[in-house]
Design a protein around this motif. Structure first.
Motif, PDB file in Angstrom:
ATOM      1  N   LYS A  96      -4.577 -59.471 -53.149  1.00  0.00           N
ATOM      2  CA  LYS A  96      -3.847 -59.963 -54.324  1.00  0.00           C
ATOM      3  C   LYS A  96      -3.231 -58.782 -55.085  1.00  0.00           C
ATOM      4  O   LYS A  96      -2.022 -58.622 -55.116  1.00  0.00           O
ATOM      5  CB  LYS A  96      -4.795 -60.764 -55.224  1.00  0.00           C
ATOM      6  CG  LYS A  96      -4.067 -61.448 -56.340  1.00  0.00           C
ATOM      7  CD  LYS A  96      -4.972 -62.413 -57.071  1.00  0.00           C
ATOM      8  CE  LYS A  96      -4.216 -63.049 -58.235  1.00  0.00           C
ATOM      9  NZ  LYS A  96      -5.115 -63.858 -59.052  1.00  0.00           N
ATOM     10  N   LYS A 419      -8.063 -72.232 -50.097  1.00  0.00           N
ATOM     11  CA  LYS A 419      -6.604 -72.107 -50.204  1.00  0.00           C
ATOM     12  C   LYS A 419      -6.135 -70.713 -50.600  1.00  0.00           C
ATOM     13  O   LYS A 419      -4.962 -70.487 -50.858  1.00  0.00           O
ATOM     14  CB  LYS A 419      -6.085 -73.150 -51.187  1.00  0.00           C
ATOM     15  CG  LYS A 419      -6.379 -74.546 -50.667  1.00  0.00           C
ATOM     16  CD  LYS A 419      -5.606 -75.613 -51.376  1.00  0.00           C
ATOM     17  CE  LYS A 419      -5.893 -76.950 -50.700  1.00  0.00           C
ATOM     18  NZ  LYS A 419      -5.908 -78.057 -51.580  1.00  0.00           N
ATOM     19  N   GLY A 420      -7.066 -69.764 -50.676  1.00  0.00           N
ATOM     20  CA  GLY A 420      -6.648 -68.381 -50.931  1.00  0.00           C
ATOM     21  C   GLY A 420      -6.767 -67.967 -52.384  1.00  0.00           C
ATOM     22  O   GLY A 420      -6.279 -66.896 -52.755  1.00  0.00           O
ATOM     23  N   ASN A 421      -7.410 -68.799 -53.219  1.00  0.00           N
ATOM     24  CA  ASN A 421      -7.593 -68.409 -54.627  1.00  0.00           C
ATOM     25  C   ASN A 421      -9.025 -68.007 -54.925  1.00  0.00           C
ATOM     26  O   ASN A 421      -9.288 -67.308 -55.896  1.00  0.00           O
ATOM     27  CB  ASN A 421      -7.202 -69.564 -55.565  1.00  0.00           C
ATOM     28  CG  ASN A 421      -5.765 -69.977 -55.331  1.00  0.00           C
ATOM     29  OD1 ASN A 421      -4.906 -69.113 -55.189  1.00  0.00           O
ATOM     30  ND2 ASN A 421      -5.491 -71.271 -55.242  1.00  0.00           N
ATOM     31  N   PHE A 423     -11.808 -65.816 -53.769  1.00  0.00           N
ATOM     32  CA  PHE A 423     -11.873 -64.708 -52.812  1.00  0.00           C
ATOM     33  C   PHE A 423     -13.221 -64.567 -52.112  1.00  0.00           C
ATOM     34  O   PHE A 423     -13.357 -63.796 -51.178  1.00  0.00           O
ATOM     35  CB  PHE A 423     -11.409 -63.404 -53.480  1.00  0.00           C
ATOM     36  CG  PHE A 423      -9.912 -63.364 -53.581  1.00  0.00           C
ATOM     37  CD1 PHE A 423      -9.151 -62.783 -52.594  1.00  0.00           C
ATOM     38  CD2 PHE A 423      -9.262 -64.007 -54.627  1.00  0.00           C
ATOM     39  CE1 PHE A 423      -7.772 -62.802 -52.643  1.00  0.00           C
ATOM     40  CE2 PHE A 423      -7.880 -64.031 -54.698  1.00  0.00           C
ATOM     41  CZ  PHE A 423      -7.132 -63.426 -53.698  1.00  0.00           C
ATOM     42  N   ILE A 426     -12.418 -67.190 -47.942  1.00  0.00           N
ATOM     43  CA  ILE A 426     -11.004 -67.171 -47.528  1.00  0.00           C
ATOM     44  C   ILE A 426     -10.866 -67.212 -45.990  1.00  0.00           C
ATOM     45  O   ILE A 426     -10.294 -66.304 -45.388  1.00  0.00           O
ATOM     46  CB  ILE A 426     -10.278 -65.935 -48.106  1.00  0.00           C
ATOM     47  CG1 ILE A 426     -11.126 -64.654 -47.947  1.00  0.00           C
ATOM     48  CG2 ILE A 426      -9.885 -66.137 -49.551  1.00  0.00           C
ATOM     49  CD1 ILE A 426     -10.365 -63.375 -48.300  1.00  0.00           C
ATOM     50  N   ALA A 430      -5.491 -64.901 -47.532  1.00  0.00           N
ATOM     51  CA  ALA A 430      -4.930 -65.115 -48.876  1.00  0.00           C
ATOM     52  C   ALA A 430      -3.692 -64.242 -48.997  1.00  0.00           C
ATOM     53  O   ALA A 430      -3.475 -63.353 -48.178  1.00  0.00           O
ATOM     54  CB  ALA A 430      -5.958 -64.739 -49.944  1.00  0.00           C
ATOM     55  N   ILE A 434      -1.284 -65.303 -45.746  1.00  0.00           N
ATOM     56  CA  ILE A 434      -2.220 -66.430 -45.568  1.00  0.00           C
ATOM     57  C   ILE A 434      -1.749 -67.293 -44.392  1.00  0.00           C
ATOM     58  O   ILE A 434      -0.538 -67.384 -44.126  1.00  0.00           O
ATOM     59  CB  ILE A 434      -2.324 -67.260 -46.879  1.00  0.00           C
ATOM     60  CG1 ILE A 434      -3.498 -68.231 -46.807  1.00  0.00           C
ATOM     61  CG2 ILE A 434      -1.025 -67.981 -47.172  1.00  0.00           C
ATOM     62  CD1 ILE A 434      -3.807 -68.902 -48.139  1.00  0.00           C
TER      63      ILE A 434
END
Ligand code: HEM
Length: 493
Positions: A96, A419-421, A423, A426, A430, A434
């Protein structure tokens, strides 16, 4: 002494002072502005670095090394630097905070596409997130993974799963390599989404064996990955072998591609990916490259997840019982439909729990630092390979209670999503890289799993007890070839 001479004297002495000060300034710069060190890691041996320390299950070894060296560590593999993030905080930094810099892809030399035109059109192997890569992801999302595209293929997926059931029913009492058949089903779901046709057969060898072979070659490390200077020598002959395997895969749809180019109106009842590619005038090479990547990324991941889920259900009869109970209550005697899936929370929890303990890409796919950057107080130099050990994170007692037990209940009252939010969890990655096929994976895996559990009883052959399926990670793949995990499906009367 006139004023000009005084000025000249002053400039000369300032120059001499500056000259004398320069070494001090350089030393001060070196001390205070020195870039932070590399992330800590095991001592690298001369020439080979840490190559011998990784073993055959690198994610397992890297997890134990991270306990000693911390959540962001570095290792030397030959001349290459490998950086590994092993905690949710480190994953967040990589995927991120520094996603823009670290979302390059490191591609093994045996897989790398030499033709720069194709490299620009690659999806999984695109070395940078170029506009072409973005466009390709958009096309795949629109044509395959958007809500609308997914809905338009529901009937196709359900039909392919019913064909699996019908085939299994003819094998009652026989020993069957169920996961080979599941792989066939997943390949055919994909090939129908791409070309509106089956490319695999339950009884015959063919595409699926070439895909196994290509995946095996892709996963086998190549000496020139660690010493790029050896690239031209092709010491293992692996490039030749991959080229052969890829050639055989491409041959399975070559004829279809030719036919479809000739047709003005494809006449297929629903739109497929090939139609979209032909509309935007993709050349054959470009189409082959993308489809190949979608097959390699999509078939094995889904099959492995189903295989591990079944394995865990056999190991945990209470969980199997609860899942069956939910399926019977919600579905009754009818076949499983995708419309049932949102009403099956325990099934969804079983899939999530499987992906926590057995993510099919335990280190994600290798990322590459496109520029030198600083992460968590350490330097990650340009072109380092960057991995995120989600296998280690999924088993970390600091993150999960009783992490090694297969307990789907932990997901029932939890808001954790893949969904990649979040952490800590995952399995699809992400950030920019992703998995674009997440929506498809998240439907076909529970659909096949629910069908297999709902319609068949699962028991082990007499000479095998459940202790024997106490497998180590990745052994499933080995078992499949050398000593296949043979489960006897009994059609329920
Ligand atoms: C259970 C099913 C699946 C799992 C767990 C999974 C997981 C992953 C993971 C972990 C990555 C790497 C993310 C990263 O490097 O940060 C990935 C990438 C990818 N996956 Fe999946 N995947 C699944 C199914 C699929 C399917 C069904 C397709 C398509 C048919 C697909 C296509 C891809 C592609 C093309 C990439 C590369 C994306 C890029 O580099 O831009 N995957 N997947």
């Amino acid at each position: 002494m006139d004023s000009d001479t005084v000025t000249a004297d002053i400039s000369l002495s300032s120059f001499v002072y500056a000259l004398l000060l320069l070494p001090f300034l350089l030393i001060l710069k070196h001390i205070f502005l020195k870039p932070p060190p590399l992330p800590p890691g095991p001592y690298p041996w001369p020439i080979i670095g840490n190559l011998l320390q990784l073993g055959k299950n690198p994610h397992v070894k890297l997890a134990s090394l991270a306990k000693l060296h911390g959540p962001l560590m570095s290792l030397r593999l030959g001349t290459q630097l490998m950086v590994v993030a092993s905690s949710p905080a480190a994953a967040l930094e990589v995927l991120k905070t520094h996603d823009r810099t670290l979302s390059g892809r490191y591609v093994s030399s045996s897989l790398s596409v030499k033709d720069p035109k194709l490299n620009h059109l690659s999806l999984a192997f695109a070395k940078e997130c170029t506009n072409n890569w973005k466009n390709l992801r958009t096309i795949c999302r629109t044509e395959m993974f958007s809500g609308k595209a997914m809905e338009s293929h529901v009937e196709l997926r359900e039909r392919k799963v019913m064909e699996l059931v019908e085939f299994l029913a003819t094998k009652e009492g026989e020993v069957v390599k169920v996961m080979d058949l599941v792989f066939t089903t997943i390949c055919n779901i994909l090939s129908n989404t791409f070309f509106s046709m089956d490319l695999c057969d339950f009884e015959r060898e063919g595409l699926k064996d070439f895909i196994y072979r290509a995946a095996e070659l892709g996963a086998t490390p190549n000496l020139s990955d660690f010493y790029p200077i050896l690239d031209g020598l092709n010491l293992h002959g692996s490039k030749k072998k991959s080229k052969e395997a890829l050639g055989r895969i491409l041959a399975t749809w070559e004829g279809t591609l030719k036919e479809r180019r000739k047709q003005k109106n494809p006449g297929s009842s629903h739109r497929d990916l090939l139609e979209a590619f032909l509309e935007i005038r993709f050349e054959d090479d470009q189409i082959n490259q993308v489809i190949l990547e979608l097959f390699s990324a999509g078939a094995d991941t889904s099959t492995l997840t189903i295989e591990w889920a079944i394995t865990q259900l056999i190991r945990n009869p209470d969980v199997m019982y609860k899942l069956r109970d939910e399926l019977t209550k919600i579905i009754g005697e009818s076949p499983v439909r995708e419309s049932h899936l949102p009403h099956l929370p325990y099934l969804q929890a079983c899939v999530k729990e499987t992906l926590r303990l057995h993510p099919p890409a335990p280190l994600l796919l290798p990322h590459r630092a496109m520029e030198t950057c600083q992460v968590m107080g350490y330097t990650i130099p340009k072109d380092s390979q960057v991995f995120v050990n989600i296998w280690a994170m999924g088993r970390d007692p600091k993150v999960w209670d009783d992490p090694l037990s297969f307990t789907p209940e932990r997901f029932l009252d939890s808001k954790l999503e893949f969904k990649g939010n979040d952490f800590e969890y995952i399995p699809f990655g992400a950030g920019r890289r992703i998995c674009p096929g997440m929506a498809l994976g998240a439907r076909q895996v529970p659909l096949v799993l629910a069908t297999l559990v709902h319609l068949f009883d699962w028991s082990l052959p007499d000479n095998m007890d459940s202790a024997q399926i106490d497998m180590e990670e990745w052994l499933v793949i080995t078992l499949r070839k050398e000593n296949p995990l043979r489960l006897v499906p009994k059609v329920r009367k």
